[in-house]
Design an enzyme around this catalytic site. Structure first.
Site, PDB file in Angstrom:
ATOM      1  N   HIS A   1     -11.672   5.056  -1.234  1.00 12.97           N
ATOM      2  CA  HIS A   1     -11.882   4.431   0.076  1.00 12.97           C
ATOM      3  C   HIS A   1     -12.826   3.233  -0.002  1.00 12.97           C
ATOM      4  O   HIS A   1     -13.422   2.820   0.998  1.00 12.97           O
ATOM      5  CB  HIS A   1     -12.423   5.438   1.105  1.00 12.97           C
ATOM      6  CG  HIS A   1     -11.430   6.483   1.489  1.00 12.97           C
ATOM      7  ND1 HIS A   1     -11.795   7.765   1.835  1.00 12.97           N
ATOM      8  CD2 HIS A   1     -10.070   6.448   1.570  1.00 12.97           C
ATOM      9  CE1 HIS A   1     -10.705   8.473   2.114  1.00 12.97           C
ATOM     10  NE2 HIS A   1      -9.648   7.693   1.965  1.00 12.97           N
TER      11      HIS A   1
ATOM     12  N   ARG B   1      -2.717  -2.208  -3.442  1.00  9.42           N
ATOM     13  CA  ARG B   1      -3.825  -1.264  -3.386  1.00  9.42           C
ATOM     14  C   ARG B   1      -3.631  -0.214  -4.480  1.00  9.42           C
ATOM     15  O   ARG B   1      -2.542   0.329  -4.669  1.00  9.42           O
ATOM     16  CB  ARG B   1      -3.892  -0.567  -2.034  1.00  9.42           C
ATOM     17  CG  ARG B   1      -5.051   0.415  -1.953  1.00  9.42           C
ATOM     18  CD  ARG B   1      -4.805   1.515  -0.958  1.00  9.42           C
ATOM     19  NE  ARG B   1      -5.853   2.520  -0.994  1.00  9.42           N
ATOM     20  CZ  ARG B   1      -5.715   3.779  -0.602  1.00  9.42           C
ATOM     21  NH1 ARG B   1      -4.557   4.186  -0.144  1.00  9.42           N
ATOM     22  NH2 ARG B   1      -6.720   4.618  -0.670  1.00  9.42           N
TER      23      ARG B   1
ATOM     24  N   GLU C   1      -8.157  -2.844   5.672  1.00  6.34           N
ATOM     25  CA  GLU C   1      -7.981  -2.848   4.221  1.00  6.34           C
ATOM     26  C   GLU C   1      -7.074  -3.974   3.746  1.00  6.34           C
ATOM     27  O   GLU C   1      -7.334  -4.599   2.712  1.00  6.34           O
ATOM     28  CB  GLU C   1      -7.444  -1.483   3.770  1.00  6.34           C
ATOM     29  CG  GLU C   1      -8.430  -0.356   4.003  1.00  6.34           C
ATOM     30  CD  GLU C   1      -7.829   1.021   3.774  1.00  6.34           C
ATOM     31  OE1 GLU C   1      -8.454   1.821   3.061  1.00  6.34           O
ATOM     32  OE2 GLU C   1      -6.738   1.295   4.317  1.00  6.34           O
TER      33      GLU C   1
ATOM     34  N   ASN D   1       0.862  -1.174   0.000  1.00  3.55           N
ATOM     35  CA  ASN D   1       0.000   0.000   0.000  1.00  3.55           C
ATOM     36  C   ASN D   1       0.904   1.231   0.000  1.00  3.55           C
ATOM     37  O   ASN D   1       1.455   1.606   1.037  1.00  3.55           O
ATOM     38  CB  ASN D   1      -0.910  -0.015   1.230  1.00  3.55           C
ATOM     39  CG  ASN D   1      -1.967   1.067   1.191  1.00  3.55           C
ATOM     40  OD1 ASN D   1      -1.870   2.033   0.444  1.00  3.55           O
ATOM     41  ND2 ASN D   1      -2.986   0.914   2.025  1.00  3.55           N
TER      42      ASN D   1
ATOM     43  N   ARG E   1      -6.818  18.753   0.945  1.00  2.00           N
ATOM     44  CA  ARG E   1      -7.625  18.838  -0.276  1.00  2.00           C
ATOM     45  C   ARG E   1      -8.852  19.704  -0.047  1.00  2.00           C
ATOM     46  O   ARG E   1      -9.422  19.727   1.034  1.00  2.00           O
ATOM     47  CB  ARG E   1      -8.054  17.440  -0.732  1.00  2.00           C
ATOM     48  CG  ARG E   1      -6.896  16.485  -0.929  1.00  2.00           C
ATOM     49  CD  ARG E   1      -7.400  15.070  -1.122  1.00  2.00           C
ATOM     50  NE  ARG E   1      -6.309  14.101  -1.009  1.00  2.00           N
ATOM     51  CZ  ARG E   1      -6.479  12.818  -0.727  1.00  2.00           C
ATOM     52  NH1 ARG E   1      -7.699  12.347  -0.524  1.00  2.00           N
ATOM     53  NH2 ARG E   1      -5.446  12.001  -0.652  1.00  2.00           N
TER      54      ARG E   1
END
Length: 398
Positions: A179, A91, A384, A10, A235
């Site tokens: 996500h 990922r 995850e 990841n 962001r």
């Protein structure tokens, strides 16, 4: 007993996180986890822990670039201290319009995904690089891509289609979300108790809200890129396009080319905005909470914008779902910031969301809703890597 070690990779803009699982015979047991942090600096960190949390590797190397960083990982994992992986899962935020399914990685697939770097500009370049390096440094071992967008592929066209000229829609410009692997992990955690109407608030440096109906994604806040949706660490989230045009015109006054102006605008909206831009201090919620305690008004404004925006999105998704059975907080802020959860839910009592202050005074997995709350409110850490392992095991046999 057979053995099936699966390596999960990841990657981020300045880090590579990894874990090694034993996945044979239906079991999912984490063997090791580690990371290289501080890529692009002379003061990096490289560590590996075993399943008990004991550090097996603890170094502070110079990490001038991703190549040096990943070679450290590969060299260590090739040593006798670790089982050789039988498969590797990566990922990936977005693979572009033609790559919607999780699948085995080939050079041709990498080239296709690389064409759409603009769909996840902070994530795709390093992820693509690591894929190529993994194929080279782990020869003969199958590699698989697991997409954040995969979970959201069930969203209806009414949600994904953007109000833009069709010529751009034909280029693949639409809402993809992100996500998704985190959302899958929440569904996995809930198992047979997945509610009909569920909202997942993944709150971290990147933040998103997802509406899930009968276990499938109905809508999500992030759009073409992870920059869309709610305000996050650096962001903007959704913003008046006129603001972008104003900033772009100001940048263009000194930029040498249109491409340079676009790159500078991307830096503004994806790396310098959000909590960092509003507070003029930090993108870390822990820093901002301390600043608020010290009377910093800009930090208070930034955090207030964050929590208010999330509450508005939750309210909108309750309307879209036609009600709500459960709200789940996850991600670093969602798991650990007690005040953010309380502030988000404070104005949602009319929607049946009532948080118990005592139950909410916790970090990690918990039910935090009041006993009389019509909506169950939970905190569930994401898993995850486990989701990626499950996809890798499935794909190996297809």
């Amino acid at each position: 007993m057979s053995s099936l070690p699966v390596l999960v990779l990841n990657s981020g803009s300045s880090s590579i996180k990894f874990s090694l699982y034993e996945a044979a015979d239906g079991q999912r047991r984490k063997l090791h986890e580690g990371a290289v942090d501080g890529i692009g600096t002379d003061e990096g960190e490289f560590w590996i822990k075993d399943a008990d949390g004991s550090k097996l590797v603890d170094q502070s190397p110079a990490l001038p670039d991703p190549s040096v960083a990943f070679k450290l990982v590969a060299d260590e994992l090739h040593s006798a201290d670790f089982p050789e992986p039988a498969a590797i899962g990566h990922r990936m935020v977005s693979g572009g319009p033609k790559v919607q399914e999780n699948q085995r990685i080939t050079p041709a697939l990498i080239e296709e995904m690389e064409r759409y770097t603009a769909f996840a500009p902070l994530h795709t370049p390093i992820a693509i690089f690591i894929m190529r390096e993994a194929l080279r440094l782990f020869p003969g071992i199958p590699n698989f891509v697991v997409l954040d967008t995969y979970f959201h592929r069930t969203m209806p066209e009414l949600v994904t289609h953007m109000p833009i000229p069709e010529e751009y829609s034909a280029m693949g410009v639409r809402r993809y979300g992100a996500h998704g692997i985190s959302c899958e992990s929440i569904i996995l955690h809930l198992e047979s108790n997945v509610p009909e109407k569920l909202i997942v608030a993944h709150l971290g440096n990147g933040a998103s809200i997802s509406a899930i109906l009968n276990g499938k994604s109905l809508d999500t806040s992030m759009g073409l890129t992870p920059t869309g949706g709610i305000i996050s660490g650096t962001r903007t989230g959704d913003i008046d396009p006129g603001v972008l045009l104003f900033i772009l015109r100001k940048i263009a006054e000194t930029a040498k080319s249109a491409a340079e102006a676009a790159d500078q605008l991307e830096t503004v909206v994806a790396k310098k905005a959000g909590l960092l831009g509003m507070s003029n201090l930090s993108n870390d919620m822990r820093d901002l909470r301390q600043a608020i305690q010290a009377g910093n008004g800009q930090a208070r404004l930034a955090v207030g914008k964050f929590t208010r925006t999330i509450a508005k999105w939750i309210g909108g998704y309750v309307a879209e779902l036609g009600g709500l059975d459960m709200l789940v907080f996850t991600g670093g802020i969602g798991e650990n910031d007690i005040d953010s959860r309380a502030e988000i839910c404070a104005g949602l009592g009319a929607l049946g969301i009532v948080v118990d202050p005592v139950r909410n005074n916790v970090r990690g997995e918990a039910v935090i809703s009041a006993a009389n709350s019509p909506v169950v409110v939970r905190v569930i850490p994401p898993a995850e890597d486990l989701v990626i392992v499950n996809h890798v095991v499935r794909l190996r046999t297809e």
